[in-house]
Structures are given as structure tokens and as C-alpha cells.
Design a protein around this motif. Structure first.
Motif, short mmCIF file in Angstrom:
data_model
loop_
_atom_site.label_atom_id
_atom_site.label_comp_id
_atom_site.label_asym_id
_atom_site.label_seq_id
_atom_site.Cartn_x
_atom_site.Cartn_y
_atom_site.Cartn_z
N GLU A 3 -19.59 -91.71 83.42
CA GLU A 3 -19.85 -91.57 81.99
C GLU A 3 -18.80 -90.66 81.37
OE1 GLU A 3 -23.87 -90.19 81.89
OE2 GLU A 3 -24.64 -92.20 81.48
N PHE A 4 -18.27 -91.09 80.27
CA PHE A 4 -17.30 -90.33 79.50
C PHE A 4 -18.09 -89.63 78.39
CE2 PHE A 4 -14.24 -90.24 75.93
CZ PHE A 4 -13.22 -89.51 76.52
N ARG A 5 -18.19 -88.30 78.48
CA ARG A 5 -19.13 -87.59 77.62
C ARG A 5 -18.45 -86.72 76.55
NH1 ARG A 5 -24.32 -87.02 79.85
NH2 ARG A 5 -24.57 -88.07 81.85
N MET A 6 -19.22 -86.42 75.52
CA MET A 6 -18.76 -85.46 74.51
C MET A 6 -18.66 -84.10 75.19
SD MET A 6 -17.94 -84.60 71.38
CE MET A 6 -18.50 -85.92 70.28
N PRO A 7 -17.44 -83.54 75.28
CA PRO A 7 -17.29 -82.28 76.03
C PRO A 7 -17.68 -81.07 75.20
CG PRO A 7 -15.19 -82.96 75.16
CD PRO A 7 -16.18 -84.03 74.74
N SER A 8 -17.93 -80.00 75.90
CA SER A 8 -18.13 -78.71 75.23
C SER A 8 -16.80 -78.00 75.17
CB SER A 8 -19.14 -77.85 75.98
OG SER A 8 -19.20 -76.56 75.41
N LEU A 9 -16.39 -77.57 73.99
CA LEU A 9 -15.10 -76.91 73.82
C LEU A 9 -15.27 -75.43 73.54
CD1 LEU A 9 -13.45 -79.66 71.64
CD2 LEU A 9 -13.45 -79.42 74.12
N GLY A 10 -16.41 -74.91 73.92
CA GLY A 10 -16.66 -73.50 73.69
C GLY A 10 -18.14 -73.27 73.48
N ALA A 11 -18.52 -72.00 73.64
CA ALA A 11 -19.93 -71.66 73.52
C ALA A 11 -20.47 -71.90 72.12
CB ALA A 11 -20.14 -70.20 73.91
N ASP A 12 -19.57 -71.98 71.15
CA ASP A 12 -20.00 -72.12 69.76
C ASP A 12 -20.11 -73.58 69.34
OD1 ASP A 12 -17.19 -71.85 70.33
OD2 ASP A 12 -16.85 -72.19 68.20
N MET A 13 -19.77 -74.51 70.20
CA MET A 13 -19.79 -75.92 69.82
C MET A 13 -21.06 -76.59 70.30
SD MET A 13 -17.12 -78.97 70.80
CE MET A 13 -17.60 -80.69 70.58
N GLU A 14 -21.79 -77.23 69.39
CA GLU A 14 -23.02 -77.92 69.74
C GLU A 14 -22.92 -79.43 69.58
OE1 GLU A 14 -26.00 -76.19 67.33
OE2 GLU A 14 -26.01 -74.28 68.40
N ALA A 15 -21.98 -79.89 68.75
CA ALA A 15 -21.87 -81.32 68.49
C ALA A 15 -20.47 -81.64 68.00
CB ALA A 15 -22.91 -81.77 67.46
N GLY A 16 -20.12 -82.92 68.02
CA GLY A 16 -18.84 -83.38 67.51
C GLY A 16 -18.99 -84.78 66.94
N THR A 17 -18.05 -85.16 66.09
CA THR A 17 -18.09 -86.49 65.47
C THR A 17 -16.96 -87.35 66.03
OG1 THR A 17 -18.99 -85.57 63.43
CG2 THR A 17 -18.00 -87.75 63.29
N LEU A 18 -17.32 -88.49 66.56
CA LEU A 18 -16.31 -89.41 67.08
C LEU A 18 -15.55 -90.01 65.91
CD1 LEU A 18 -15.16 -91.00 69.55
CD2 LEU A 18 -16.80 -92.79 68.97
N VAL A 19 -14.21 -89.85 65.90
CA VAL A 19 -13.42 -90.35 64.78
C VAL A 19 -12.44 -91.43 65.19
CG1 VAL A 19 -13.63 -88.22 63.45
CG2 VAL A 19 -11.73 -88.48 65.05
N GLU A 20 -12.19 -91.60 66.50
CA GLU A 20 -11.19 -92.60 66.87
C GLU A 20 -11.34 -92.95 68.35
OE1 GLU A 20 -7.27 -91.25 66.01
OE2 GLU A 20 -6.32 -93.17 66.41
N TRP A 21 -11.29 -94.24 68.64
CA TRP A 21 -11.15 -94.71 70.01
C TRP A 21 -9.70 -95.07 70.24
CZ3 TRP A 21 -14.36 -93.78 73.67
CH2 TRP A 21 -15.75 -93.76 73.45
N LEU A 22 -9.06 -94.52 71.28
CA LEU A 22 -7.67 -94.84 71.59
C LEU A 22 -7.57 -95.84 72.74
CD1 LEU A 22 -6.09 -91.29 71.25
CD2 LEU A 22 -6.25 -93.10 69.56
N LYS A 23 -8.70 -96.18 73.34
CA LYS A 23 -8.77 -97.22 74.36
C LYS A 23 -9.89 -98.17 73.98
CE LYS A 23 -5.71 -95.50 77.35
NZ LYS A 23 -4.49 -96.20 77.78
N ALA A 24 -9.73 -99.43 74.35
CA ALA A 24 -10.74 -100.46 74.05
C ALA A 24 -11.39 -100.90 75.35
CB ALA A 24 -10.08 -101.64 73.36
N PRO A 25 -12.60 -101.44 75.28
CA PRO A 25 -13.25 -101.97 76.49
C PRO A 25 -12.32 -102.96 77.20
CG PRO A 25 -14.83 -101.88 74.70
CD PRO A 25 -13.49 -101.53 74.11
N GLY A 26 -12.20 -102.76 78.50
CA GLY A 26 -11.31 -103.59 79.30
C GLY A 26 -9.98 -102.94 79.59
#
Length: 392
Positions: A3-26
Motif C-alpha cells: 500500500e502506498f500511503r499518505m506519509p507523515s511529514l512531522g508531528a504537526d501533520m494530520e492530513a494532506g490533500t492529493l493534488v497530482e498523480w505522476l504515475k498511472a495504473p499499470g
């Protein structure tokens, strides 16, 4: 399947917004490939793959805000067979529906007080009468006031000036400022800082830079910041208690040194991305890494690991003329080293007063992991490496 997951980038980060896929299925992906971009309080962060394989399917739509740890996509390892067609057709997780706006309550209608007929006796208390005379209210104006006293008599309160409208609410903090505030508040709340400072003579550093840059093109020249970072890295190798993370009540030393640099953003705020594996770099490689990192930060694009994996931070306000600065440790790191502005200052040499280029090096460190004695040795090691700089 991984699973490719939303990472934690610090103790202050709780969520992030996906804005771009740079790879496509396949698409094939390799460890380190940039797969997606997420928008966080710290800016646009590029998310890397941590394994080789094929992007099987995505699970989150662009524009969706998800908590840290949420699976964003599924990556099929090279050793795994192709997923059944039915699995590939699994519907993507729908984006949460936006919350409809709450309609504002309609303003309560108001009605102007009806003017009293000219023939009616004006009812007004004696105290209100005196105040009306002081304010110069004539009879016509008084008849336009709806009294609140007995039988509609005008009272003092009816003549008071309306209260001033409350001042506008203060503007909320930006997302970047809120993230900085959260991280720094946590640091000062949880980490027992101690602080040390030492003045370092930079005469030899200045001479080394003059010789090393004499035949270099401007874009290839070494900057004094690279020498500072290199000296900290060498010192951290000898004193490992300043390089790592404090997690779940224990210090975890990092075998790798991922040295972060605090960088002020032009739009306000700051970030501290790391040069990964900086402990393996010579001066030229470190300088190239600094240029690359600074360029991408100013372009608003840096990678997740550069924020999440930093093991020690270096900060400097030298360009701003600050003599001494004491940094605030970025959790879960345990140390931050500061460099003041290099400047010519009086120094004592062989019993005589001289003038030399110097800077003040500071250490903010976590007392749960080290103490002042080891901190002093760490600062002395930074000084020694600056005096012995050779470029290696």
C-alpha cells in the motif's frame, strides 16, 4: 500487494490533500520514483515509492483530503502475479462529499420608532430631560425616540449613543504558520532544551574558501554554509547522541546522517528539508545537494523523505546580520545547531589584540538524551573541523 500511503511529514501533520498523480495504473515504479504530489501545510510535497513494482490501482481521487496513513494506491511487487481482472476493476474509494454550506440566518427585521404625533405630551424623565438639553436635542428629535420607560417615557438609556461596533476579528493564522506554531509549541512543551554557545575563528575557513574558489566558475563555488554543514556532520559522527530521533520515550540513534537546513520561504514561514545521506558526502557533493534542495524549495516542490527523515538540523541567519541564534528543536529530532553572522571582531592572539573573522556557533539540545558536557564537546568538535577544513 503493498500500500502506498499518505506519509507523515512531522508531528504537526494530520492530513494532506492529493493534488497530482505522476504515475498511472499499470506504470512500472522503482524505489525512489515520485508517484504523487500532496498539498500540506508545508507546501507541495512529492511522495516517493518505497518498493519496486507496478502501480496496480489508485484509491484516492485528486483533490481529496485524507488523514496521515490513508492508503493512496496499491503497488504490486515484481514477484507478485498480476491481480485478477475483477480486482483491478475495484471501484475507487469515493471522495467524501463536500459538506453543504449552512445557510445564514436571515437578519431580524427592524422597524423605525414611529414619530409621536405633535399633539401628544412628550413623556421624558427629569434626568433624561437634562441630558437632552446638554446634547441639544430639540423637541422634534425627542419625539422621534421610542421611550422605554413607563408609558413610553424617554429615559437616560434611550439617549445614550449606540455602542461602537466591535472591532473586526483578527485574521486566522495561515496553514504554514499554524503548522510552525504546532511543531514549535510541542517542542517547547515536551523537549527540555539546553543551550550552549561558542565563538569560532573563521580565518582558516576564509583562507580555504579563497583558495578553493579561485579557479571555479561562480556556479561551482563553495559557500561558507557548506563548510558549516560539513563540520556539523563530522562532529555528529563522533557524538552520535545528537543525531537521531526521540520516539516513545527512547532515543534512537540514526546510522545515517540526514542533515536538514532551515530555509525561510519568500512567502513567509520556513521549512527544513534534509540532504539525505549527507554523512556520505564530500564538500562538493554537499554543496551540490544544498543548491538542488534550495532550488526545489523555492520552486515549492520537495520530497516527503526530506522532511520526515531529517536527523539533525542546521540553521543560520547570517545574511540577516544576527550575531547569535538559538534554534528550537524540530521533534522528534534532538538537536539543532545555529550559526550567527560571520563578521570581523576583536580576538586575543598570543596575548595581543587582533581582528579576525568569527562566528558564534550555538547548540540547542535535548536534555533527555545529552547534557551540557557532551554538548560542549560537540561544539568543540565543530570548531576543530572548521579549523582543519580540507574539502574532504
Amino acid at each position: 500487494m503493498g500500500e502506498f500511503r499518505m506519509p507523515s511529514l512531522g508531528a504537526d501533520m494530520e492530513a494532506g490533500t492529493l493534488v497530482e498523480w505522476l504515475k498511472a495504473p499499470g506504470d512500472a515504479v522503482a524505489r525512489g520514483d515520485i508517484v504523487a504530489v500532496v498539498e500540506t501545510q508545508k507546501g507541495a510535497i512529492e511522495i516517493e515509492a518505497f518498493e519496486d513494482g507496478t502501480l496496480e490501482r489508485t484509491l484516492v481521487e485528486i483533490g481529496t483530503k485524507v488523514p496521515v496513513g490513508t492508503p493512496l494506491a496499491v503497488i504490486r511487487a515484481k514477484s507478485e502475479a498480476t491481480a485478477p481482472a475483477e480486482a483491478a476493476k475495484e471501484e475507487r474509494k469515493p471522495a467524501p462529499k463536500p459538506t453543504p454550506p449552512v445557510p445564514k440566518a436571515a437578519p431580524r427585521p427592524t422597524s423605525a420608532a414611529p414619530a409621536r404625533p405633535a399633539g401628544d405630551r412628550l413623556r421624558i424623565t427629569p434626568a433624561a430631560r437634562r441630558l437632552a438639553d446638554e446634547k441639544g436635542f430639540d423637541a422634534a428629535r425627542l419625539r422621534g425616540i421610542q421611550g422605554t420607560g413607563p408609558d413610553g417615557a424617554i429615559t437616560l438609556s434611550d439617549l445614550e449613543e449606540p455602542a461602537e461596533a466591535p472591532s473586526a476579528a483578527p485574521a486566522p493564522m495561515s496553514d504554514m504558520r499554524a503548522a510552525i506554531a504546532a511543531a514549535m509549541a510541542r517542542s517547547k512543551r515536551e523537549i527540555p532544551h539546553y543551550y550552549l554557545a561558542q565563538t569560532v575563528d573563521l580565518s582558516r575557513v576564509s583562507g580555504f574558501l579563497a583558495r578553493a574558489n579561485a579557479d571555479r566558475a561562480p556556479e561551482d563555488r563553495l559557500l561558507i554554509g557548506a563548510l558549516f554543514l560539513h563540520a556539523v556532520i563530522l562532529a555528529a559522527k563522533k557524538y552520535p547522541e545528537f543525531n537521531g530521533h526521540f520516539i516513545d520515550g527512547a532515543f534512537r540513534h540514526s546510522a545515517q546522517i540526514h542533515a536538514a537546513m532551515a530555509v525561510a520561504l519568500r512567502g513567509g514561514g520556513l521549512v527544513a528539508p534534509a540532504i539525505l545521506d549527507a554523512g556520505e558526502c564530500d564538500l562538493d557533493t554537499l554543496m551540490a545537494g544544498m543548491r538542488d534542495t534550495l532550488g526545489r524549495v523555492r520552486a515549492g516542490r520537495f520530497r516527503a523523505r526530506e522532511l520526515s527523515d531529517a536527523t539533525i538540523t542546521v540553521t543560520s541567519l547570517g545574511e540577516r546580520g544576527v550575531d547569535t541564534l538559538y534554534g528550537v528543536i524540530q521533534p522528534p529530532q534532538v538537536a539543532i545547531v545555529g550559526f550567527g553572522s560571520p563578521a570581523e571582531r576583536p580576538v586575543a592572539r598570543d596575548g595581543k589584540l587582533a581582528v579576525a573573522l568569527t562566528t558564534t556557533v550555538t547548540l540547542s539540545a535535548d536534555h533527555r538524551v545529552s547534557d551540557g558536557h557532551r554538548g560542549a564537546l560537540f561544539l568543540r568538535a565543530i570548531d576543530r573541523h572548521l579549523q582543519e577544513v580540507t574539502g574532504q
